[in-house]
Design a protein around this motif. Structure first.
Motif, PDB file in Angstrom:
ATOM      1  N   GLU A   1       4.405 -19.913  17.448  1.00  0.00           N
ATOM      2  CA  GLU A   1       3.504 -20.262  16.344  1.00  0.00           C
ATOM      3  C   GLU A   1       2.547 -19.113  16.067  1.00  0.00           C
ATOM      4  N   ALA A   2       2.706 -18.035  16.797  1.00  0.00           N
ATOM      5  CA  ALA A   2       1.779 -16.905  16.692  1.00  0.00           C
ATOM      6  C   ALA A   2       1.879 -16.233  15.327  1.00  0.00           C
ATOM      7  N   ASP A   3       0.725 -15.803  14.827  1.00  0.00           N
ATOM      8  CA  ASP A   3       0.647 -15.076  13.552  1.00  0.00           C
ATOM      9  C   ASP A   3      -0.403 -13.977  13.712  1.00  0.00           C
ATOM     10  N   PRO A   4      -0.149 -13.001  14.571  1.00  0.00           N
ATOM     11  CA  PRO A   4      -1.194 -12.044  14.956  1.00  0.00           C
ATOM     12  C   PRO A   4      -1.658 -11.112  13.851  1.00  0.00           C
ATOM     13  N   PHE A   5      -0.854 -10.928  12.823  1.00  0.00           N
ATOM     14  CA  PHE A   5      -1.227  -9.975  11.774  1.00  0.00           C
ATOM     15  C   PHE A   5      -1.903 -10.643  10.573  1.00  0.00           C
ATOM     16  N   ARG A   6      -2.152 -11.940  10.677  1.00  0.00           N
ATOM     17  CA  ARG A   6      -2.689 -12.669   9.526  1.00  0.00           C
ATOM     18  C   ARG A   6      -4.053 -12.138   9.091  1.00  0.00           C
ATOM     19  N   GLU A   7      -4.917 -11.807  10.030  1.00  0.00           N
ATOM     20  CA  GLU A   7      -6.279 -11.394   9.674  1.00  0.00           C
ATOM     21  C   GLU A   7      -6.540  -9.919   9.952  1.00  0.00           C
ATOM     22  N   VAL A   8      -5.491  -9.168  10.133  1.00  0.00           N
ATOM     23  CA  VAL A   8      -5.658  -7.731  10.372  1.00  0.00           C
ATOM     24  C   VAL A   8      -6.182  -7.054   9.107  1.00  0.00           C
ATOM     25  N   ARG A   9      -7.133  -6.169   9.266  1.00  0.00           N
ATOM     26  CA  ARG A   9      -7.688  -5.429   8.142  1.00  0.00           C
ATOM     27  C   ARG A   9      -7.308  -3.958   8.261  1.00  0.00           C
ATOM     28  N   ILE A  10      -6.835  -3.412   7.163  1.00  0.00           N
ATOM     29  CA  ILE A  10      -6.444  -2.000   7.136  1.00  0.00           C
ATOM     30  C   ILE A  10      -7.395  -1.268   6.202  1.00  0.00           C
ATOM     31  N   PRO A  11      -8.016  -0.191   6.650  1.00  0.00           N
ATOM     32  CA  PRO A  11      -8.964   0.524   5.788  1.00  0.00           C
ATOM     33  C   PRO A  11      -8.291   1.077   4.547  1.00  0.00           C
ATOM     34  N   LYS A  12      -9.022   1.092   3.459  1.00  0.00           N
ATOM     35  CA  LYS A  12      -8.492   1.639   2.223  1.00  0.00           C
ATOM     36  C   LYS A  12      -8.664   3.147   2.205  1.00  0.00           C
ATOM     37  N   ASP A  13      -7.710   3.817   1.609  1.00  0.00           N
ATOM     38  CA  ASP A  13      -7.789   5.262   1.439  1.00  0.00           C
ATOM     39  C   ASP A  13      -8.539   5.539   0.139  1.00  0.00           C
ATOM     40  N   PRO A  14      -9.718   6.160   0.205  1.00  0.00           N
ATOM     41  CA  PRO A  14     -10.504   6.384  -1.015  1.00  0.00           C
ATOM     42  C   PRO A  14      -9.920   7.439  -1.946  1.00  0.00           C
ATOM     43  N   THR A  15      -8.978   8.239  -1.443  1.00  0.00           N
ATOM     44  CA  THR A  15      -8.384   9.289  -2.269  1.00  0.00           C
ATOM     45  C   THR A  15      -7.294   8.694  -3.140  1.00  0.00           C
ATOM     46  N   SER A  16      -7.331   8.978  -4.433  1.00  0.00           N
ATOM     47  CA  SER A  16      -6.332   8.431  -5.345  1.00  0.00           C
ATOM     48  C   SER A  16      -4.963   9.020  -5.054  1.00  0.00           C
ATOM     49  N   GLY A  17      -3.937   8.253  -5.401  1.00  0.00           N
ATOM     50  CA  GLY A  17      -2.571   8.691  -5.170  1.00  0.00           C
ATOM     51  C   GLY A  17      -2.238   9.977  -5.899  1.00  0.00           C
ATOM     52  N   ILE A  18      -2.807  10.150  -7.074  1.00  0.00           N
ATOM     53  CA  ILE A  18      -2.484  11.334  -7.868  1.00  0.00           C
ATOM     54  C   ILE A  18      -3.121  12.592  -7.281  1.00  0.00           C
ATOM     55  N   GLU A  19      -4.212  12.405  -6.505  1.00  0.00           N
ATOM     56  CA  GLU A  19      -4.827  13.538  -5.823  1.00  0.00           C
ATOM     57  C   GLU A  19      -4.038  13.883  -4.563  1.00  0.00           C
ATOM     58  N   LYS A  20      -3.570  12.841  -3.857  1.00  0.00           N
ATOM     59  CA  LYS A  20      -2.825  13.082  -2.625  1.00  0.00           C
ATOM     60  C   LYS A  20      -1.456  13.680  -2.910  1.00  0.00           C
ATOM     61  N   ARG A  21      -0.859  13.242  -3.996  1.00  0.00           N
ATOM     62  CA  ARG A  21       0.498  13.695  -4.318  1.00  0.00           C
ATOM     63  C   ARG A  21       0.560  13.975  -5.814  1.00  0.00           C
ATOM     64  N   PRO A  22       0.072  15.138  -6.226  1.00  0.00           N
ATOM     65  CA  PRO A  22      -0.036  15.435  -7.663  1.00  0.00           C
ATOM     66  C   PRO A  22       1.323  15.605  -8.323  1.00  0.00           C
ATOM     67  N   PRO A  23       1.348  15.458  -9.644  1.00  0.00           N
ATOM     68  CA  PRO A  23       2.612  15.645 -10.365  1.00  0.00           C
ATOM     69  C   PRO A  23       3.026  17.103 -10.373  1.00  0.00           C
ATOM     70  N   TYR A  24       4.328  17.310 -10.629  1.00  0.00           N
ATOM     71  CA  TYR A  24       4.778  18.679 -10.857  1.00  0.00           C
ATOM     72  C   TYR A  24       4.105  19.204 -12.120  1.00  0.00           C
ATOM     73  N   THR A  25       3.853  20.490 -12.154  1.00  0.00           N
ATOM     74  CA  THR A  25       3.233  21.086 -13.334  1.00  0.00           C
ATOM     75  C   THR A  25       4.305  21.460 -14.359  1.00  0.00           C
ATOM     76  N   GLU A  26       3.846  21.729 -15.550  1.00  0.00           N
ATOM     77  CA  GLU A  26       4.757  22.154 -16.622  1.00  0.00           C
ATOM     78  C   GLU A  26       5.490  23.426 -16.218  1.00  0.00           C
ATOM     79  N   ASP A  27       4.767  24.381 -15.629  1.00  0.00           N
ATOM     80  CA  ASP A  27       5.381  25.649 -15.227  1.00  0.00           C
ATOM     81  C   ASP A  27       6.408  25.436 -14.121  1.00  0.00           C
TER      82      ASP A  27
END
Length: 331
Positions: free
Chosen positions: A131-157
């Motif tokens: 009956e165990a549900d150990p991950f029900r109340e686990v909290r994971i910190p949010k990453d404040p860096t936006s996805g586009i900053e972490k993994r930017p798009p390819y440039t036109e060049d």
């Protein structure tokens, strides 16, 4: 006695569990958890995904693959830490999260690993093993860096340099990602009937969440599609040599896996001297460029196949600051 690993179709695999009597289902699950039998516990989790998850048998192969890997990794951790899977300590789940973070995993990656471990426990509860549900109340910190900053798009060049070294095959794939904004899984699933060069439309029949949509081609993409069809479609001069290997007739690309697509694109990027950062930066190029032109998150979300405009807004909101450069130039 453990369940032998079955290599047939997903539904038949799940039925090997579903056809068990409840007492035998519970016994096998309890035994597997006690022995931390990875093969059997992965099999149980996949059976649960097939019969009791929200998408059931329609759960995407990528999700099944990601959960399979996540369950294996959690079981490796449980083995090294001598965790009792059926009677976990109240701090075990939190320690697992912190171990992942301490090992250098990003919050988004930790979220996926926790989802997989949580699915294992849902499967164990379904089997009546705990009956165990150990991950029900686990909290994971949010990453404040936006996805586009972490993994930017390819440039036109960067894209221009790569296209100089691309053949019609890789050119078409690159345009599907960087102009149509298709996910790589959507591109590889295309059939010849899905391409409408005359109306400049692509019919994506099974996008994320099994949602279909029609995507507009750029002029350059439509031109690449016509050239590709002329060469490789049935009746074309390269069709017999290019015929899809091991795939049903009608698919546009001869390979079905992302690994194969990655190999082909990596070769072209290397020849151009551009680091290959994956497929998603090409999709981000499509989203950022379109947003700069139309200034409408809703239209961009529809083009990319996002389920919610909020997804687009979170992923591309950084552009709002970039758009202020000209406005603030005279301050």
């Amino acid at each position: 006695m453990t369940l032998a690993q079955y290599h047939g179709d997903q539904l038949s695999h799940a039925d090997t569990w579903l056809n068990l009597h409840d007492d035998e289902l519970r016994r096998r699950a309890v035994q597997a958890a006690g022995e931390k039998d990875t093969v059997t516990l992965v099999s149980l989790t996949r059976a649960y995904l097939t019969h009791h998850s929200r998408s059931g048998i329609l759960t995407s192969p990528r999700t099944v693959e990601a959960y399979t890997l996540g369950v294996r990794q959690f079981l490796e951790y449980a083995q090294t830490q001598a965790l009792n899977l059926l009677r976990p300590h109240r701090h075990d789940a939190g320690r697992y999260v912190q171990a992942l973070l301490a090992g250098g995993r990003k919050p988004a990656g930790v979220q996926l690993k926790v989802a997989a471990a949580g699915c294992l426990y849902r499967a164990l509860r379904w089997a009546g093993a705990t009956e165990a549900d150990p991950f029900r109340e686990v909290r994971i910190p949010k990453d404040p860096t936006s996805g586009i900053e972490k993994r930017p798009p390819y440039t036109e060049d960067e894209l221009a340099d790569v296209l100089e070294h691309a053949d019609p095959h890789t050119t078409f794939l690159l345009f599907l990602i960087a102009h149509a904004g298709l996910r790589i899984s959507e591109a590889l699933a295309l059939t010849w009937d899905d391409l409408e060069e005359g109306t400049r439309r692509i019919h994506v029949r099974s996008g994320k969440g099994r949602k279909a949509r029609r995507v507009t081609m750029s002029v350059r993409l439509a031109r690449a599609a016509r050239q590709f069809r002329t060469l490789y479609a049935p009746g074309g001069p390269e069709h017999s040599r290019y015929r899809p290997a091991g795939r049903a007739p009608g698919y546009v690309f001869r390979y079905a896996t992302q690994q194969a697509a990655r190999y082909h694109l990596t070769q072209v990027f290397q020849a151009a001297g551009v680091p290959f950062r994956g497929f998603h930066p090409g999709r981000k190029y499509a989203g950022t460029r379109l947003l700069q032109q139309v200034k409408d998150f809703g239209r961009v979300a529809a083009h990319l196949g996002h389920a919610s405009v909020d997804t687009t807004r979170r992923g591309y909101a950084v552009l709002a600051a970039e758009d202020l450069k000209d406005d603030l130039a005279g301050w």
